[in-house]
Scaffold this active site. Structure first.
Site, PDB file in Angstrom:
ATOM      1  CD  GLU A  35      -2.789   1.255   2.399  1.00  0.00           C
ATOM      2  OE1 GLU A  35      -2.754   0.379   3.276  1.00  0.00           O
ATOM      3  OE2 GLU A  35      -3.540   2.238   2.438  1.00  0.00           O
ATOM      4  NE  ARG A 260       4.086  -8.199  10.703  1.00  0.00           N
ATOM      5  CZ  ARG A 260       3.411  -7.576   9.721  1.00  0.00           C
ATOM      6  NH1 ARG A 260       2.455  -8.206   9.089  1.00  0.00           N
ATOM      7  NH2 ARG A 260       3.686  -6.350   9.398  1.00  0.00           N
ATOM      8  CE  LYS A 270       3.118  -0.019   4.777  1.00  0.00           C
ATOM      9  NZ  LYS A 270       2.567  -0.159   3.420  1.00  0.00           N
TER      10      LYS A 270
HETATM   11  P1  ATP Z   1       3.073  -2.620   7.950  1.00  0.00           P
HETATM   12  O1  ATP Z   1       2.697  -3.651   8.961  1.00  0.00           O
HETATM   13  O2  ATP Z   1       4.494  -2.200   8.006  1.00  0.00           O
HETATM   14  O3  ATP Z   1       2.154  -1.451   7.896  1.00  0.00           O
HETATM   15  P2  ATP Z   1       1.662  -3.709   5.799  1.00  0.00           P
HETATM   16  O4  ATP Z   1       1.439  -5.165   5.773  1.00  0.00           O
HETATM   17  O5  ATP Z   1       0.525  -2.897   6.191  1.00  0.00           O
HETATM   18  O6  ATP Z   1       2.965  -3.376   6.609  1.00  0.00           O
HETATM   19  P3  ATP Z   1       1.716  -3.494   2.983  1.00  0.00           P
HETATM   20  O7  ATP Z   1       2.113  -2.356   2.152  1.00  0.00           O
HETATM   21  O8  ATP Z   1       0.307  -3.935   2.975  1.00  0.00           O
HETATM   22  O9  ATP Z   1       2.171  -3.150   4.437  1.00  0.00           O
HETATM   23  O10 ATP Z   1       2.664  -4.733   2.729  1.00  0.00           O
HETATM   24  C1  ATP Z   1       2.996  -5.222   1.458  1.00  0.00           C
HETATM   25  C2  ATP Z   1       3.403  -6.665   1.599  1.00  0.00           C
HETATM   26  O11 ATP Z   1       4.514  -6.798   2.476  1.00  0.00           O
HETATM   27  C3  ATP Z   1       2.280  -7.495   2.181  1.00  0.00           C
HETATM   28  O12 ATP Z   1       2.128  -8.656   1.394  1.00  0.00           O
HETATM   29  C4  ATP Z   1       2.745  -7.810   3.559  1.00  0.00           C
HETATM   30  O13 ATP Z   1       2.263  -9.050   3.981  1.00  0.00           O
HETATM   31  C5  ATP Z   1       4.255  -7.790   3.434  1.00  0.00           C
HETATM   32  N1  ATP Z   1       4.877  -7.445   4.708  1.00  0.00           N
HETATM   33  C6  ATP Z   1       4.673  -6.338   5.438  1.00  0.00           C
HETATM   34  N2  ATP Z   1       5.374  -6.374   6.593  1.00  0.00           N
HETATM   35  C7  ATP Z   1       6.059  -7.549   6.581  1.00  0.00           C
HETATM   36  C8  ATP Z   1       6.961  -8.194   7.499  1.00  0.00           C
HETATM   37  N3  ATP Z   1       7.304  -7.633   8.657  1.00  0.00           N
HETATM   38  N4  ATP Z   1       7.471  -9.389   7.143  1.00  0.00           N
HETATM   39  C9  ATP Z   1       7.133  -9.950   5.977  1.00  0.00           C
HETATM   40  N5  ATP Z   1       6.286  -9.415   5.082  1.00  0.00           N
HETATM   41  C10 ATP Z   1       5.742  -8.234   5.373  1.00  0.00           C
HETATM   42 MG    MG Z   2      -1.243  -3.883   4.852  1.00  0.00          MG
END
Ligand code: ATP
Ligand code: MG
Length: 549
Positions: A35, A260, A270
């Site tokens: 995102e 994760r 984020k």
């Molecule tokens: P955050 O928790 O940092 O806000 P998010 O999952 O909301 O991260 P996205 O932009 O939706 O952020 O993430 C893009 C991709 O990265 C998704 O498929 C998510 O599962 C993966 N991702 C995010 N954080 C991690 C992590 N700590 N380890 C592995 N994959 C991750």
């Molecule tokens: Mg997300």
């Protein structure tokens, strides 16, 4: 280091192999779906490495898709930074997509669900929807809106689209099962109203699909075969499958969850990283203390060190906390043979070699990297005036102190033995200069075996030295807990700035060049603060760590 060193198959690879063997798919398609509401961090890198390398290994395709269905938090700056970070890691995507380009199609699918009796417009407020939803032990309650006619639903949904309602006044819900044991299946909201300008579609839309409805559709539209996400989406998988099954689409993407990445002493969210930026705890998203890709890059981590780390930590279903020193370990491994060795004095004290001829500068030979002879040799200046590290001198040393003190002799790396004879102090009693003598017989490389000294110190010759600034970092976060009180654990002492000197040949150093400073660690030329007149170095890692792989 560039090839995949971890050949052990992860469980997702097994699934892919099986699907290809059974002929479920002729070719796999994965995607990385960020995102655009922040910069990518090392957790995202784990997902990027997984998705891109899986596609490459099985000769499939991988899409970069911006999951931009929430207008209020998204921005072009984030779109640009995400692309730049993935490119810097060294990956090329096949398709570049924006979920927002599918808004027409998603709307069409929602209308079809209404026509199939599988979606309805809800009048309840957000709070009431939550109250009606029930709990883990109690079923939910059906609202009055649930029994609306198809025509009424179609009219209301169109009005939602046309902007006839305010934010939150109505939502569209999937009609599934209010007493499902899985709360996600209790008529989840699939569209909401938001009168906000979208970074891509502007003011065209005032209704936006929810993640759980949009994501499976995005995957299906792109023909994604394996939709890899993190464990917290496990309970949403039945909803994902429901959307794929009930909507009018040909392909059947499969959601697979993995654990994760969590790192010691590191915040990986984020939202929290944005808070650190917005509240000025750091100097932007790319501050070298940040676990963002751009922060790690500025700090001096290499794409290879990050990728090898991501491969080596593996992919599993079990949450675990990885030691951040493991990432540092792979940086040292990567730079060991690549980074030129050089000497830098971070906290200088001036030393006058009283028996060295005045005005003369001598150029001594040294290896660029003793572990990699192909890197050749360099010239090091030596003269009557040099700088030593303040911490390498003590006036009243304890026993077993082998560095410089009055009367003691030490070796200068690549140069001569020197002996301290006199200590000069200012009016306040601070040591400001040392007077030493050198022994010309002891020149490095001359084969001198006359006597031994225990300490070897680094130095920089004074007249040719290049001034530099050094930024030395400690953990930004002092605790491993990832709670909301993380700001309580921000280390107020995470940056030390020192001003000193580097060898003359460093005047040619370019932004992001990496060096190993003798005894001090690996350093990177900072791309933001270095100027024509002043080199600024970020310490990436120290040389030694108690961490063992
Ligand atoms: P955050 O928790 O940092 O806000 P998010 O999952 O909301 O991260 P996205 O932009 O939706 O952020 O993430 C893009 C991709 O990265 C998704 O498929 C998510 O599962 C993966 N991702 C995010 N954080 C991690 C992590 N700590 N380890 C592995 N994959 C991750
Ligand atoms: Mg997300």
């Amino acid at each position: 280091m560039t090839e995949n060193t971890n050949s052990s198959a992860n469980f997702i690879k097994h699934i892919v192999k099986e699907d290809l063997a059974k002929g479920t798919h002729q070719e796999i398609v994965t995607r990385f779906p960020p995102e655009p509401n922040g910069y990518l961090h090392i957790g995202h890198a784990k997902s990027i490495v997984l998705n891109f390398e899986l596609a490459h290994e099985f000769k499939g395709k991988v899409n970069l898709r911006f999951d931009d269905t929430n207008p209020s938090k998204e921005d072009q700056e984030f779109v640009d930074s995400i692309k730049a970070d993935i490119e810097w890691l060294g990956y090329e995507w096949d398709g570049l997509h924006f979920a927002s380009n599918y808004f027409d199609e998603m709307y069409r699918q929602a209308v079809l669900l209404i026509k199939k009796g599988l979606a309805y417009v809800e009048d309840l407020s957000q709070e009431d929807i939550r109250a009606y939803r029930g709990t883990l032990t109690e079923p939910g309650k059906e609202s009055e809106s649930r029994s609306r006619s198809e025509q009424e639903n179609l009219d209301l949904f169109e009005k939602m689209k046309n902007g006839d309602f305010a934010d939150g006044e109505k939502v569209l819900r999937a009609k599934i099962n209010m007493s499902s044991p899985n709360i996600n299946m209790r008529d989840p909201v699939i569209y909401r109203i938001s009168h906000a300008t979208h970074h891509n579609t502007g003011d065209t839309w005032c209704i936006y699909p929810m993640y759980s409805f949009a994501h499976p559709l995005e995957d299906a539209i792109e023909g994604v075969t394996h939709s890899i996400c993190t464990l917290e989406f496990q309970d949403q998988r039945p909803l994902y499958d429901w959307v794929v099954e009930q909507c009018d689409i040909e392909t059947t993407p499969k959601q697979i969850e993995f654990a994760r990445l969590s790192l010691t002493n590191t915040v990986l969210s984020k939202r929290k990283l944005k808070q650190l930026v917005d509240e000025n705890h750091v100097d932007g998203w790319d501050d070298p203390r940040m676990p963002t890709i751009s922060g790690l890059r500025r700090r001096g981590f290499t794409p290879d060190s990050i990728k090898v780390f991501c491969r080596e930590i593996g992919v599993s279903k079990a949450d675990n906390l990885v030691d951040v020193r493991m990432l540092e370990h792979f940086l040292r491994e990567d730079l060991k043979l690549k980074a030129p060795r050089t000497m830098a004095v971070l906290h200088p004290i001036k030393v006058v070699i009283t028996n060295y001829p005045e005005g003369q500068v001598e150029w001594l030979d040294a290896d660029v990297n003793p572990e990699n002879s192909e890197m050749g040799t360099r010239k090091i200046a030596f003269s009557r005036e040099i700088y030593l590290e303040q911490s390498d001198f003590m006036e009243d040393p304890p026993k077993k102190y082998f560095r410089l003190f009055p009367g003691n002799e030490v070796r200068l790396k690549h140069a001569y033995f020197i002996k301290c004879n006199e200590v000069i102090k200012d009016d306040d009693g601070n040591v400001i200069e040392l007077r030493c003598t050198y022994d010309p017989e002891t020149k490095s490389g001359s084969g001198f075996t006359g006597r031994k000294v225990k300490g070897t110190l680094h130095f920089v010759e004074a007249t040719q030295a290049v001034e530099a600034e050094f930024r030395l970092y400690n953990s930004l976060i002092e605790d491993d807990r990832e709670g909301n009180d993380f700001l309580d654990f921000v280390n107020s002492d995470s940056l030390e700035v020192a001003k000193g000197f580097v060898e003359p040949n460093m005047a040619d150093a370019k932004l992001e060049d990496k060096f190993q400073f003798f005894r001090h660690g690996y350093f990177n030329v900072d791309s933001k603060h270095s100027t024509k007149d002043l080199l600024v170095f970020n310490r990436v890692v120290e040389l030694k760590s108690s961490f063992k792989l």
